[in-house]
Design a protein around this motif. Structure first.
Motif, PDB file in Angstrom:
ATOM      1  N   GLU A  32     110.915  45.491  17.638  1.00 62.04           N
ATOM      2  CA  GLU A  32     110.836  44.169  18.261  1.00 62.04           C
ATOM      3  C   GLU A  32     109.847  43.259  17.547  1.00 62.04           C
ATOM      4  O   GLU A  32     108.946  42.689  18.164  1.00 62.04           O
ATOM      5  CB  GLU A  32     110.460  44.308  19.742  1.00 62.04           C
ATOM      6  CG  GLU A  32     111.488  45.066  20.568  1.00 62.04           C
ATOM      7  CD  GLU A  32     112.865  44.419  20.550  1.00 62.04           C
ATOM      8  OE1 GLU A  32     112.934  43.178  20.639  1.00 62.04           O
ATOM      9  OE2 GLU A  32     113.867  45.138  20.429  1.00 62.04           O
ATOM     10  N   LEU A  51     109.777  40.150  16.738  1.00 60.70           N
ATOM     11  CA  LEU A  51     110.554  38.954  17.057  1.00 60.70           C
ATOM     12  C   LEU A  51     110.007  37.730  16.337  1.00 60.70           C
ATOM     13  O   LEU A  51     108.797  37.613  16.107  1.00 60.70           O
ATOM     14  CB  LEU A  51     110.545  38.724  18.566  1.00 60.70           C
ATOM     15  CG  LEU A  51     110.990  39.910  19.426  1.00 60.70           C
ATOM     16  CD1 LEU A  51     111.043  39.503  20.893  1.00 60.70           C
ATOM     17  CD2 LEU A  51     112.330  40.473  18.969  1.00 60.70           C
ATOM     18  N   ASN A 104     110.031  33.361  15.866  1.00 66.39           N
ATOM     19  CA  ASN A 104     110.367  32.036  16.366  1.00 66.39           C
ATOM     20  C   ASN A 104     110.763  31.163  15.174  1.00 66.39           C
ATOM     21  O   ASN A 104     110.646  31.585  14.012  1.00 66.39           O
ATOM     22  CB  ASN A 104     109.200  31.439  17.170  1.00 66.39           C
ATOM     23  CG  ASN A 104     107.942  31.238  16.327  1.00 66.39           C
ATOM     24  OD1 ASN A 104     108.002  30.728  15.212  1.00 66.39           O
ATOM     25  ND2 ASN A 104     106.796  31.633  16.865  1.00 66.39           N
ATOM     26  N   CYS A 140     120.205  39.101  14.547  1.00 70.37           N
ATOM     27  CA  CYS A 140     120.201  38.395  15.825  1.00 70.37           C
ATOM     28  C   CYS A 140     120.872  39.243  16.894  1.00 70.37           C
ATOM     29  O   CYS A 140     121.853  39.934  16.616  1.00 70.37           O
ATOM     30  CB  CYS A 140     120.929  37.058  15.675  1.00 70.37           C
ATOM     31  SG  CYS A 140     121.071  36.097  17.201  1.00 70.37           S
ATOM     32  N   GLY A 163     119.535  38.368  24.196  1.00 67.15           N
ATOM     33  CA  GLY A 163     118.604  38.945  25.155  1.00 67.15           C
ATOM     34  C   GLY A 163     119.306  39.378  26.429  1.00 67.15           C
ATOM     35  O   GLY A 163     120.122  38.629  26.974  1.00 67.15           O
ATOM     36  N   SER A 216     117.519  37.001  29.209  1.00 64.99           N
ATOM     37  CA  SER A 216     117.459  35.577  28.850  1.00 64.99           C
ATOM     38  C   SER A 216     118.806  35.032  28.419  1.00 64.99           C
ATOM     39  O   SER A 216     119.073  33.832  28.564  1.00 64.99           O
ATOM     40  CB  SER A 216     116.455  35.363  27.720  1.00 64.99           C
ATOM     41  OG  SER A 216     116.943  35.905  26.503  1.00 64.99           O
ATOM     42  N   ILE A 228     118.167  36.022  20.088  1.00 67.53           N
ATOM     43  CA  ILE A 228     116.818  36.438  19.715  1.00 67.53           C
ATOM     44  C   ILE A 228     116.866  36.968  18.287  1.00 67.53           C
ATOM     45  O   ILE A 228     117.719  37.793  17.953  1.00 67.53           O
ATOM     46  CB  ILE A 228     116.295  37.526  20.668  1.00 67.53           C
ATOM     47  CG1 ILE A 228     116.180  36.957  22.086  1.00 67.53           C
ATOM     48  CG2 ILE A 228     114.951  38.073  20.197  1.00 67.53           C
ATOM     49  CD1 ILE A 228     115.795  37.983  23.127  1.00 67.53           C
ATOM     50  N   ARG A 272     115.019  38.857  15.026  1.00 68.08           N
ATOM     51  CA  ARG A 272     113.961  39.808  14.699  1.00 68.08           C
ATOM     52  C   ARG A 272     114.077  40.231  13.243  1.00 68.08           C
ATOM     53  O   ARG A 272     115.111  40.036  12.592  1.00 68.08           O
ATOM     54  CB  ARG A 272     114.062  41.045  15.588  1.00 68.08           C
ATOM     55  CG  ARG A 272     115.282  41.926  15.296  1.00 68.08           C
ATOM     56  CD  ARG A 272     115.202  43.235  16.046  1.00 68.08           C
ATOM     57  NE  ARG A 272     116.341  44.114  15.718  1.00 68.08           N
ATOM     58  CZ  ARG A 272     116.461  45.368  16.136  1.00 68.08           C
ATOM     59  NH1 ARG A 272     115.535  45.889  16.906  1.00 68.08           N
ATOM     60  NH2 ARG A 272     117.505  46.101  15.783  1.00 68.08           N
ATOM     61  N   VAL A 318     112.899  27.635  25.102  1.00 68.70           N
ATOM     62  CA  VAL A 318     113.574  28.903  25.388  1.00 68.70           C
ATOM     63  C   VAL A 318     113.960  28.978  26.857  1.00 68.70           C
ATOM     64  O   VAL A 318     115.082  29.378  27.202  1.00 68.70           O
ATOM     65  CB  VAL A 318     112.671  30.097  25.011  1.00 68.70           C
ATOM     66  CG1 VAL A 318     113.229  31.405  25.574  1.00 68.70           C
ATOM     67  CG2 VAL A 318     112.537  30.200  23.494  1.00 68.70           C
ATOM     68  N   SER A 328     117.794  29.120  27.921  1.00 71.91           N
ATOM     69  CA  SER A 328     118.176  30.341  28.624  1.00 71.91           C
ATOM     70  C   SER A 328     118.864  30.005  29.947  1.00 71.91           C
ATOM     71  O   SER A 328     119.894  30.600  30.294  1.00 71.91           O
ATOM     72  CB  SER A 328     116.946  31.214  28.876  1.00 71.91           C
ATOM     73  OG  SER A 328     117.245  32.279  29.755  1.00 71.91           O
TER      74      SER A 328
END
Length: 242
Positions: free
Chosen positions: A39, A41, A43, A68, A71, A74, A78, A80, A175, A179
Motif C-alpha cells: 500500500e 499509495l 496522490n 490502479c 477502493g 471509497s 487508487i 499505488r 477524494v 468518492s
C-alpha cells in the motif's frame, strides 16, 4: 459517523504528535520499509514529481511502476507503486536505497509518521478549508532505529512535506467529494460500462492529465474544476440521485 471510522480517528488522536515533539526514529538505510509493501499509495502531486524526476510523462511512469485499483469502500481509483517479486519490493529501490530520493512519494517521506485532516466545519456544515488542519501521528516502525532525536517538524522539512499541507487538505476534500459521487453512481445504475467510464474519467483527470514541464498547482486546480463541473452536469441530467 461509521463506528469503524470513529474508532480509527480516536486511535489517531491518541497517537498524535505536535510539530515540536520529538520523533524517536532514525533511518539506518536497511531498505526494510521498501519491501513487503502493498500500500505505497500515491496522490497526484507524488505522481507528478516522480515523473518529472525521471523525465517521463505521468502515464509512462504509471505504465512502468504503478497500478490502479478501485477502493473497496471509497469506490475511488487508487494508485499505488506496483510491488515486485516474492518480497513485494518497491521497484524504485536500488541497492537498498531509494533511486528517486529527492522526489520520493509523501507516504515514504512521512514514514514512520502518518497524517490525517481534522476538518473545521462552517455554519452550513461544509469543511472550512482555511481553518482545517493536518495532524500527524506515529504510525509504528518495523525497521530503522528508535534513537533519533529530531522533531516532527525537522523530519517533515527534509522532504518539504509541511509545504504541501494545503494540497493534502484539498486533495482529501476532492477524494471525499468524488468518492460520494462514484458511490451514488454505482447505486443508481446497473450499467457497469458506465461506471467503468466514470472511473477512467476520474483517474485521467485527477492523476494523469498533467504536463511535467508546467507548474503542478494550476493544472490540478483546472482538473478539479473540470471534474466538478462534469459531476454537476451528470447530476442535473438525473444520472445520480441526491
Amino acid at each position: 459517523m461509521n463506528e469503524r471510522i470513529k474508532n480509527a480517528m480516536e486511535s489517531i488522536e491518541n497517537r498524535q504528535l505536535g510539530l515540536n515533539d520529538t520523533l524517536p526514529f532514525s533511518c539506518t538505510h536497511c531498505g526494510g520499509c521498501c519491501v513487503h509493501q502493498e500500500e505505497l499509495l500515491l496522490n497526484p502531486l507524488d505522481l507528478f514529481r516522480l515523473a518529472k524526476e525521471l523525465e517521463i510523462t505521468v502515464e509512462q511512469w504509471l505504465d512502468q511502476y504503478g497500478e490502479c485499483y478501485i477502493g473497496e469502500e471509497s469506490r475511488m481509483p487508487i494508485l499505488r507503486i506496483r510491488p515486485q517479486g516474492e518480497t513485494r519490493r518497491c521497484p524504485l529501490l536500488k541497492n537498498n536505497k531509494c533511486s528517486v530520493h529527492k522526489a520520493k512519494p509523501s507516504v515514504c517521506g512521512l514514514y514512520p509518521l502518518g497524517r490525517s485532516v481534522r476538518y473545521v466545519l462552517d455554519e452550513l456544515g461544509n469543511p472550512d478549508m482555511e481553518k482545517s488542519k493536518v495532524m500527524y501521528f506515529h504510525g509504528g516502525c518495523f525497521c530503522g532505529s528508535q534513537n533519533g532525536h529530531q522533531t516532527v517538524r525537522e523530519w517533515l522539512e527534509e522532504f518539504h512535506l509541511l509545504e504541501s499541507e494545503s494540497f493534502f487538505i484539498l486533495w482529501s476534500q476532492v477524494v471525499a467529494e468524488t468518492s460520494m459521487f462514484l458511490r451514488k453512481l454505482e447505486k443508481m445504475t446497473t450499467n457497469q460500462d458506465l461506471v467503468c467510464m466514470a472511473w477512467d474519467m476520474v483517474c485521467m483527470m485527477l492523476y494523469i492529465q498533467y504536463d511535467t514541464k508546467k507548474e503542478f498547482a494550476p493544472q490540478f486546480d483546472r482538473n478539479v474544476q473540470q471534474l466538478r463541473k462534469i459531476i454537476v452536469d451528470i447530476e442535473r441530467l438525473g444520472g445520480v440521485g441526491s
